[in-house]
Design an enzyme around this catalytic site. Sequence first.
Site, PDB file in Angstrom:
ATOM      1  N   CYS A   1      23.265 -13.555  30.803  1.00 41.04           N
ATOM      2  CA  CYS A   1      24.251 -13.745  29.769  1.00 41.04           C
ATOM      3  C   CYS A   1      23.782 -13.320  28.391  1.00 41.04           C
ATOM      4  O   CYS A   1      22.784 -13.824  27.908  1.00 41.04           O
ATOM      5  CB  CYS A   1      24.443 -15.243  29.702  1.00 41.04           C
ATOM      6  SG  CYS A   1      26.064 -15.667  29.810  1.00 41.04           S
TER       7      CYS A   1
ATOM      8  N   ASN B   1      17.241 -16.125  35.225  1.00 41.49           N
ATOM      9  CA  ASN B   1      17.200 -14.695  34.963  1.00 41.49           C
ATOM     10  C   ASN B   1      16.297 -14.498  33.743  1.00 41.49           C
ATOM     11  O   ASN B   1      16.693 -14.803  32.631  1.00 41.49           O
ATOM     12  CB  ASN B   1      18.645 -14.258  34.667  1.00 41.49           C
ATOM     13  CG  ASN B   1      18.872 -12.801  34.947  1.00 41.49           C
ATOM     14  OD1 ASN B   1      17.949 -11.999  34.896  1.00 41.49           O
ATOM     15  ND2 ASN B   1      20.114 -12.465  35.229  1.00 41.49           N
TER      16      ASN B   1
ATOM     17  N   CYS C   1      18.431 -19.615  26.772  1.00 39.12           N
ATOM     18  CA  CYS C   1      19.645 -18.791  26.935  1.00 39.12           C
ATOM     19  C   CYS C   1      19.763 -17.714  25.864  1.00 39.12           C
ATOM     20  O   CYS C   1      19.721 -17.993  24.670  1.00 39.12           O
ATOM     21  CB  CYS C   1      20.890 -19.676  26.921  1.00 39.12           C
ATOM     22  SG  CYS C   1      22.419 -18.738  27.051  1.00 39.12           S
TER      23      CYS C   1
ATOM     24  N   GLU D   1      30.622  -9.714  26.166  1.00 36.67           N
ATOM     25  CA  GLU D   1      30.352  -9.175  27.498  1.00 36.67           C
ATOM     26  C   GLU D   1      31.179  -9.862  28.573  1.00 36.67           C
ATOM     27  O   GLU D   1      31.597 -10.997  28.410  1.00 36.67           O
ATOM     28  CB  GLU D   1      28.888  -9.448  27.879  1.00 36.67           C
ATOM     29  CG  GLU D   1      27.897  -8.752  27.017  1.00 36.67           C
ATOM     30  CD  GLU D   1      26.490  -9.258  27.271  1.00 36.67           C
ATOM     31  OE1 GLU D   1      26.181  -9.633  28.427  1.00 36.67           O
ATOM     32  OE2 GLU D   1      25.718  -9.283  26.306  1.00 36.67           O
TER      33      GLU D   1
ATOM     34  N   GLY E   1      29.108 -17.985  25.066  1.00 39.37           N
ATOM     35  CA  GLY E   1      29.872 -19.004  24.357  1.00 39.37           C
ATOM     36  C   GLY E   1      30.030 -20.304  25.123  1.00 39.37           C
ATOM     37  O   GLY E   1      29.732 -20.390  26.314  1.00 39.37           O
ATOM     38  N   GLU E   2      30.479 -21.316  24.401  1.00 40.61           N
ATOM     39  CA  GLU E   2      30.765 -22.621  25.016  1.00 40.61           C
ATOM     40  C   GLU E   2      32.288 -22.777  25.037  1.00 40.61           C
ATOM     41  O   GLU E   2      32.918 -22.995  24.002  1.00 40.61           O
ATOM     42  CB  GLU E   2      30.091 -23.728  24.192  1.00 40.61           C
ATOM     43  CG  GLU E   2      30.542 -25.147  24.504  1.00 40.61           C
ATOM     44  CD  GLU E   2      30.534 -25.517  25.996  1.00 40.61           C
ATOM     45  OE1 GLU E   2      29.559 -25.211  26.699  1.00 40.61           O
ATOM     46  OE2 GLU E   2      31.524 -26.105  26.446  1.00 40.61           O
TER      47      GLU E   2
ATOM     48  N   CYS F   1      33.355 -12.893  35.248  1.00 39.88           N
ATOM     49  CA  CYS F   1      32.818 -13.902  34.340  1.00 39.88           C
ATOM     50  C   CYS F   1      33.123 -13.452  32.916  1.00 39.88           C
ATOM     51  O   CYS F   1      32.697 -12.373  32.507  1.00 39.88           O
ATOM     52  CB  CYS F   1      31.309 -13.994  34.581  1.00 39.88           C
ATOM     53  SG  CYS F   1      30.454 -15.041  33.413  1.00 39.88           S
TER      54      CYS F   1
ATOM     55  N   CYS G   1      26.915 -18.203  20.318  1.00 39.90           N
ATOM     56  CA  CYS G   1      27.049 -19.589  20.778  1.00 39.90           C
ATOM     57  C   CYS G   1      26.169 -20.489  19.919  1.00 39.90           C
ATOM     58  O   CYS G   1      25.065 -20.113  19.556  1.00 39.90           O
ATOM     59  CB  CYS G   1      26.610 -19.683  22.241  1.00 39.90           C
ATOM     60  SG  CYS G   1      26.804 -21.337  22.959  1.00 39.90           S
TER      61      CYS G   1
ATOM     62  N   SER H   1      26.700 -27.702  33.054  1.00 38.58           N
ATOM     63  CA  SER H   1      25.300 -27.280  33.000  1.00 38.58           C
ATOM     64  C   SER H   1      24.438 -28.500  32.721  1.00 38.58           C
ATOM     65  O   SER H   1      24.305 -28.927  31.581  1.00 38.58           O
ATOM     66  CB  SER H   1      25.115 -26.240  31.892  1.00 38.58           C
ATOM     67  OG  SER H   1      25.899 -25.110  32.182  1.00 38.58           O
ATOM     68  N   LEU H   2      23.863 -29.042  33.781  1.00 33.57           N
ATOM     69  CA  LEU H   2      23.046 -30.249  33.614  1.00 33.57           C
ATOM     70  C   LEU H   2      21.592 -29.849  33.360  1.00 33.57           C
ATOM     71  O   LEU H   2      20.992 -30.252  32.362  1.00 33.57           O
ATOM     72  CB  LEU H   2      23.174 -31.136  34.862  1.00 33.57           C
ATOM     73  CG  LEU H   2      22.639 -32.545  34.708  1.00 33.57           C
ATOM     74  CD1 LEU H   2      23.459 -33.337  33.701  1.00 33.57           C
ATOM     75  CD2 LEU H   2      22.624 -33.279  36.049  1.00 33.57           C
ATOM     76  N   HIS H   3      21.039 -29.063  34.240  1.00 39.66           N
ATOM     77  CA  HIS H   3      19.729 -28.419  34.075  1.00 39.66           C
ATOM     78  C   HIS H   3      18.537 -29.359  33.954  1.00 39.66           C
ATOM     79  O   HIS H   3      17.417 -28.887  33.711  1.00 39.66           O
ATOM     80  CB  HIS H   3      19.732 -27.470  32.874  1.00 39.66           C
ATOM     81  CG  HIS H   3      20.745 -26.371  32.920  1.00 39.66           C
ATOM     82  ND1 HIS H   3      21.298 -25.908  34.084  1.00 39.66           N
ATOM     83  CD2 HIS H   3      21.321 -25.630  31.928  1.00 39.66           C
ATOM     84  CE1 HIS H   3      22.157 -24.931  33.806  1.00 39.66           C
ATOM     85  NE2 HIS H   3      22.197 -24.748  32.509  1.00 39.66           N
TER      86      HIS H   3
ATOM     87  N   CYS I   1      20.769 -23.676  23.695  1.00 36.39           N
ATOM     88  CA  CYS I   1      19.919 -23.929  24.860  1.00 36.39           C
ATOM     89  C   CYS I   1      18.667 -23.054  24.746  1.00 36.39           C
ATOM     90  O   CYS I   1      18.759 -21.867  24.427  1.00 36.39           O
ATOM     91  CB  CYS I   1      20.667 -23.611  26.149  1.00 36.39           C
ATOM     92  SG  CYS I   1      22.096 -24.683  26.387  1.00 36.39           S
TER      93      CYS I   1
HETATM   94  N1  SAH Z   1      28.263 -22.680  27.599  1.00 37.86           N
HETATM   95  C1  SAH Z   1      28.638 -22.850  28.960  1.00 37.86           C
HETATM   96  C2  SAH Z   1      28.949 -21.563  29.686  1.00 37.86           C
HETATM   97  C3  SAH Z   1      28.100 -20.352  29.450  1.00 37.86           C
HETATM   98  S1  SAH Z   1      26.492 -20.256  30.166  1.00 37.86           S
HETATM   99  C4  SAH Z   1      27.603 -23.664  29.694  1.00 37.86           C
HETATM  100  O1  SAH Z   1      26.595 -24.012  29.103  1.00 37.86           O
HETATM  101  O2  SAH Z   1      27.840 -24.012  30.852  1.00 37.86           O
HETATM  102  C5  SAH Z   1      26.689 -20.161  31.892  1.00 37.86           C
HETATM  103  C6  SAH Z   1      25.502 -20.716  32.664  1.00 37.86           C
HETATM  104  O3  SAH Z   1      24.380 -19.824  32.665  1.00 37.86           O
HETATM  105  C7  SAH Z   1      24.985 -22.027  32.076  1.00 37.86           C
HETATM  106  O4  SAH Z   1      24.705 -22.905  33.124  1.00 37.86           O
HETATM  107  C8  SAH Z   1      23.705 -21.559  31.395  1.00 37.86           C
HETATM  108  O5  SAH Z   1      22.823 -22.611  31.176  1.00 37.86           O
HETATM  109  C9  SAH Z   1      23.198 -20.530  32.362  1.00 37.86           C
HETATM  110  N2  SAH Z   1      22.204 -19.592  31.833  1.00 37.86           N
HETATM  111  C10 SAH Z   1      21.983 -19.206  30.574  1.00 37.86           C
HETATM  112  N3  SAH Z   1      20.991 -18.316  30.495  1.00 37.86           N
HETATM  113  C11 SAH Z   1      20.566 -18.108  31.756  1.00 37.86           C
HETATM  114  C12 SAH Z   1      19.562 -17.282  32.344  1.00 37.86           C
HETATM  115  N4  SAH Z   1      18.808 -16.477  31.608  1.00 37.86           N
HETATM  116  N5  SAH Z   1      19.400 -17.334  33.685  1.00 37.86           N
HETATM  117  C13 SAH Z   1      20.190 -18.121  34.453  1.00 37.86           C
HETATM  118  N6  SAH Z   1      21.159 -18.909  33.961  1.00 37.86           N
HETATM  119  C14 SAH Z   1      21.337 -18.914  32.622  1.00 37.86           C
END
Ligand code: SAH
Length: 338
Positions: free
Chosen positions: A328, A287, A116, A89, A156-157, A102, A109, A211-213, A113
């Site tokens: 995503c 999301n 995700c 996508e 993907g990463e 994007c 992936c 992506s620290l989160h 996470c």
């Molecule tokens: N693998 C990479 C890039 C892809 S994800 C990474 O981890 O950064 C892009 C971003 O979207 C990441 O910060 C991921 O954690 C976040 N993400 C994944 N699912 C999501 C969702 N449902 N709502 C909001 N952000 C999300």
Amino acid sequence: MNSIYNYKLEDLEEYLLNINEKKFTARQIYDWLYIKKVNDFDLMSNIKKELRIKLKQDFDTSFISIKKVQRSSLTNKYLFKLLDDNYIEAVLMRHDYGISICVSSQVGCNMGCAFCESGRLKKVRDLETYEIVEQILLISDDINERIDSVVIMGIGEPFDNYDNIMNFIRIINSPYGINIGARHITVSTCGLIPKIDKFSEENLQVNLAVSLHAPNNEIRNKIMNVNKAYNINELIECLKRYIEKTNRRVTIEYVMLNSVNDRLEHARELANLLKGMNVYVNLIPYNETSNFIYKKSDNISAFYDTLKKCGINVTVRKEFGANIDAACGQLRAKEVKK
Ligand code: SAH
């Protein structure tokens, strides 16, 4: 056969020199491919016939295809079918400052996470460079407008497909091709430390987002598997090295998950962790998808205020596309289930 869209300008120049042709022809080929958007060598009228025949023998110019587009006023979501029938996508977003795209970097992936959608379906394979480049070309064809920026934040990463991503960046950055300025390109990683260190040596002005989160290992271990390999303290140390080396500001992405990482004590802990670093925090409203228990935080503005008060640069990401499955990986997940 090798896709021509895998080739950086320098690679094409080298290929030409190796077959005793002129280096300059690479720019002409780039002009056809990326500016005139012609992928049929026979139509490249300023290239001599015998070279066109040779190019046809040596390069593939096939395209991935658009399988579906979901359009809304500010967002288009594209589902692409690859030549081997895998799906990926990309999303187009209209901001005040222009159009951004994007792109995906892998089919699925493996980072795992917990929240995700992309990672629910494990990695099938890395994308080839041309498959990432063609996402841009097909979308720009579809909308027929200038693309201002590119973020590598789709499925993907990217740092798990490092070489192809670096190739991709250099191809779209070329002033003889699509010409997206490095400062308008952002690569987002979940925190693969050796690759961040490597990236700091690339001498590119590309933005890095991480992506620290979470503000600590306890929370991060629960929601991001990668933290078990590269923990938060090592990651912060790595980012300090990166900033020192490149003199560039890093974006810290922080997805706001209700009651998981969004309490005010988490904001204070995060501020403490990032104190004095050249970073800015981008708070991402989660999301929601039906496949996970996680909910969107109801505490975003208080969290934001707390970070601000602690002197941290912070923004809240504008929400795009919840109504068109733009979390995503959602479109792909639907397609693969069929
Ligand atoms: N693998 C990479 C890039 C892809 S994800 C990474 O981890 O950064 C892009 C971003 O979207 C990441 O910060 C991921 O954690 C976040 N993400 C994944 N699912 C999501 C969702 N449902 N709502 C909001 N952000 C999300």
